[in-house]
Scaffold this active site. Structure first.
Site: not given
Ligand code: UD1
Length: 421
Positions: A22-23, A116, A121, A306, A398
């Site tokens: 999915k990711n 979410c 996030r 995850d 999902r």
């Molecule tokens: C992706 C995955 C999700 C996984 C996560 C971490 C997808 C669709 N989802 O989510 O399943 O759990 O990586 O491996 O691929 N953050 C900030 N500011 C930002 C962006 C992120 O503070 O601009 C923080 C987030 O709140 C979180 C951390 O960084 O605490 C990691 O987030 P991120 O790696 O961006 O996860 P996702 O890409 O949302």
């Protein structure tokens, strides 16, 4: 309303193929926005989040169709550059369309994705990187309007945290930008490598994916390609967890052991016998499980967040006390209350969960609070005495392609029922 009904205490045994990730599929579908012509994504899982992505592509003016396990996208012309709120709400990760749409059209308007089930996030890193690339962004009443009036240009971007989504968004925006973009402290997840391979197959020039410095040299055009979505490492870990918690054995075909080394070493520490092959993993768990020392969730190649709730369920049946520290998301222990109702002895405080192993779990009526937490309830149900009924399973759908058929094929007694109509 649909529910999963599990009759527990049946040993998992057999062979199963793992679905596409999915990711990886979601950013790849967003990446199709950048490529002219036809793109074929093989091994694309049938998931509600994938359907949500193809609805976004259709809204943008592309034609999408499915043939077996492949999704085919024709994207010669793009007719709009916005994503309406109802489509954004369906899937938080639709934010990854931002970099792709702005890369292709030079502008993009979408509603702010908001929080979410895992807590807030934020997307501050995505926004600040795009600003460095010449994109002006205004945010009003929850709508994000982005425009690069003079075009997008390369930039040197250092992320304060190796965010997966921010790294993907920057790669998408950079691939058609003028000049060179360097991402430092980039995410190193295997899904980032899959996206880089896809963009390069379309004619992009992305180097260093899988390391913490990614360099992207902008090109004038990307053309559609054929690409196979990598296999889902968390779904693979779920099947292995099902074997561990029931004292069974499983051979997961299509798995990539190198993607889940951190998870495999925890299963080994618990006493499971793990045999990694080139494209499969066999694991047998005939001895009683042992507790493990502290597990800390970390960006790749560390233990993935995850897989955290899945592991909480498995560790609940391990002799002794284990400790989990969740370092990535703020609210990722919401499933614990439901696991406790099934007999798990888990206490949480802030980032830390203490898991006291128990001899028996008991079936109960429980509610999934998020995708992987829902999968943890399924695992607990497989090993529990009596019947477990899980509701709110749209969250599980999902990320898992028909979890009941998959687990039934390896010996579980699990079925989907429709109630309440
Ligand atoms: C992706 C995955 C999700 C996984 C996560 C971490 C997808 C669709 N989802 O989510 O399943 O759990 O990586 O491996 O691929 N953050 C900030 N500011 C930002 C962006 C992120 O503070 O601009 C923080 C987030 O709140 C979180 C951390 O960084 O605490 C990691 O987030 P991120 O790696 O961006 O996860 P996702 O890409 O949302």
């Amino acid at each position: 309303m649909q529910k999963l009904v599990i009759s527990g205490e049946k040993k998992i045994s057999g062979e199963i193929s793992v679905q596409g990730a999915k990711n990886s599929a979601l950013p790849l579908l967003a990446g199709c926005v950048l490529a002219r012509g036809e793109t074929v994504l093989h091994n694309c899982p049938r998931l509600s989040d994938v359907f949500a992505s193809t609805r976004i592509l259709t809204h943008l003016g592309f034609r999408c169709r499915r043939e077996g396990d492949s999704v085919i996208i024709s994207s010669d012309t793009i007719s709009r550059s916005d994503i309406p709120e109802e489509l954004m709400r369906e899937m938080r990760s639709s934010i990854v369309f931002l970099g792709a749409i702005i890369g292709r059209c030079g502008k993009c308007c979408l509603s702010f994705p908001g929080g979410c089930e895992l807590g807030p996030r934020p997307i501050d890193m995505h926004i600040s990187a795009l600003k460095q690339m010449g994109v002006s962004i205004c945010e009003e009443y929850g709508v994000l309007c982005c425009e690069a009036q003079k075009g997008i240009h390369g930039a040197k971007i250092t992320l304060s945290f190796p965010s997966v989504g921010a790294t993907e968004n920057i790669m998408m925006a950079a691939v058609l930008a003028k000049g060179e973009t360097v991402i430092r402290n980039a995410a190193r997840e295997p899904e980032i490598c899959d996206l880089a391979e896809f963009l390069n197959a379309c004619g992009g020039r992305v180097y260093g994916a899988g390391t913490s410095t990614i360099t992207i040299s902008g090109v004038n055009e990307l053309r559609g390609c054929e690409h196979r979505v990598m296999s889902d490492r968390i779904v693979c870990a779920t099947y292995l967890g099902a074997a561990a918690i029931t004292g069974g054995e499983v051979n997961v075909r299509g798995a990539r052991p190198e993607d889940i080394e951190a998870i495999l070493s925890v299963f080994e520490e618990m006493g499971c016998c793990v045999y990694p092959y080139r494209d499969s993993i066999y694991m047998s768990c005939h001895k009683p499980l042992r507790s493990v020392k502290t597990i800390r969730t970390m960006p790749y190649p560390g233990f993935p967040t995850d897989a955290q709730s899945i592991m909480l369920a498995v560790l609940s049946k391990a002799k002794g006390t284990s400790v989990m520290v969740e370092n990535i998301f703020e609210s990722r222990y919401r499933q614990v209350g439901e696991l406790v109702r099934m007999g798990c002895m888990i206490k949480t405080e802030g980032k830390v969960a203490i898991i006291e192993g128990v001899k028996k779990l008991y079936g109960a009526r429980v509610v999934a609070t998020d995708l992987r937490g829902g999968a943890a309830l399924v695992l607990a149900g497989l090993s529990a005495q009596g019947e477990t009924v899980i509701s709110n399973i749209k969250l599980i759908d999902r990320g898992y392609e028909s979890i009941e058929n998959a687990l039934s094929s390896i010996g579980a007694d699990i079925r989907r029922v429709t109630e309440g109509f």
